[in-house]
Design a protein around this motif. Structure first.
Motif, PDB file in Angstrom:
ATOM      1  N   LEU A  65     -38.049  21.505 -35.215  1.00 21.48           N
ATOM      2  CA  LEU A  65     -38.407  22.599 -34.093  1.00 21.48           C
ATOM      3  C   LEU A  65     -37.120  22.625 -33.250  1.00 21.48           C
ATOM      4  N   THR A  97     -41.387  28.263 -38.416  1.00 27.70           N
ATOM      5  CA  THR A  97     -41.581  26.661 -37.580  1.00 27.70           C
ATOM      6  C   THR A  97     -42.000  26.931 -36.119  1.00 27.70           C
ATOM      7  N   SER A 101     -45.701  25.702 -34.542  1.00 28.85           N
ATOM      8  CA  SER A 101     -45.519  24.696 -33.953  1.00 28.85           C
ATOM      9  C   SER A 101     -46.547  24.628 -32.637  1.00 28.85           C
ATOM     10  N   GLU A 102     -46.590  23.176 -31.932  1.00 28.25           N
ATOM     11  CA  GLU A 102     -47.503  23.401 -30.747  1.00 28.25           C
ATOM     12  C   GLU A 102     -47.114  23.705 -29.504  1.00 28.25           C
ATOM     13  N   SER A 103     -45.779  24.144 -29.526  1.00 31.94           N
ATOM     14  CA  SER A 103     -45.084  24.502 -28.106  1.00 31.94           C
ATOM     15  C   SER A 103     -45.471  25.887 -27.714  1.00 31.94           C
TER      16      SER A 103
END
Length: 179
Positions: A65, A97, A101-103
């Motif tokens: 990330l 990616t 992601s969790e962001s």
């Protein structure tokens, strides 16, 4: 004027840190310094220096990330200097990616960058495809539906500024959220 002074002062400290014994003791942190330096130059519109710093940071970034974020910023530099195909290449490289992601902050950054490019090039069909993809991410709980509505609102504002674009071309946003 003060903002320019503040950015220069930050760069001075970052360069001092690169040459310091502290960083020699903890070399694994150098990617943060180069990344911050690149971001600082990007904000100051010193694209050549920003590109140089970010390219140094990229191989040092430990997480996928982190690498994707640095790569996204490199794409932003190419966007700013008008090399749109090169920018798209970097945006595409980071897409999976970042979107998986969790962001949420990073997802929003990528989406905004990509939408800026699509709007600059009047690629409305690409915007439609992106919204369809984001909707599929909502369906698998990888993207909040509230952010999708927020993007819809911001898209109206973006489209209003594009003079050659007819309103009919972006009416898909109305239909996209219809029950």
């Amino acid at each position: 004027m003060y903002e320019t002074f503040r950015r220069c002062r930050k760069r001075k400290y970052l360069y001092e840190l690169l040459d310091s014994d502290i960083l020699n003791q903890f070399p694994s942190f150098s990617h943060y310094v180069y990344h911050s330096l690149g971001w600082n130059y990007l904000e100051s519109q010193k694209y050549e220096k920003a590109l140089e710093a970010l390219q140094k940071a990229l191989p040092l970034r430990p997480k996928q990330l982190d690498k994707a974020i640095t790569t996204l910023l490199i794409g932003r530099i190419y966007f700013e200097i008008g090399q749109y195909e090169e920018a798209q290449k970097y945006y595409s490289e980071t897409k999976e990616t970042i979107l998986l992601s969790e962001s949420l902050r990073t997802k929003r950054l990528w989406i905004d960058e990509q939408l800026d490019l699509y709007c600059k090039l009047n690629q409305i069909h690409q915007v439609k495809e992106l919204f369809i993809e984001l909707k599929s991410l909502v369906d698998i709980d990888k993207f909040p539906e509230s952010m999708l509505y927020e993007l819809k609102t911001s898209m109206y504002k973006r489209f209003e500024g594009l003079s050659p674009l007819r309103r009919e071309e972006y009416l898909f946003l109305y239909n996209f959220f219809a029950p």
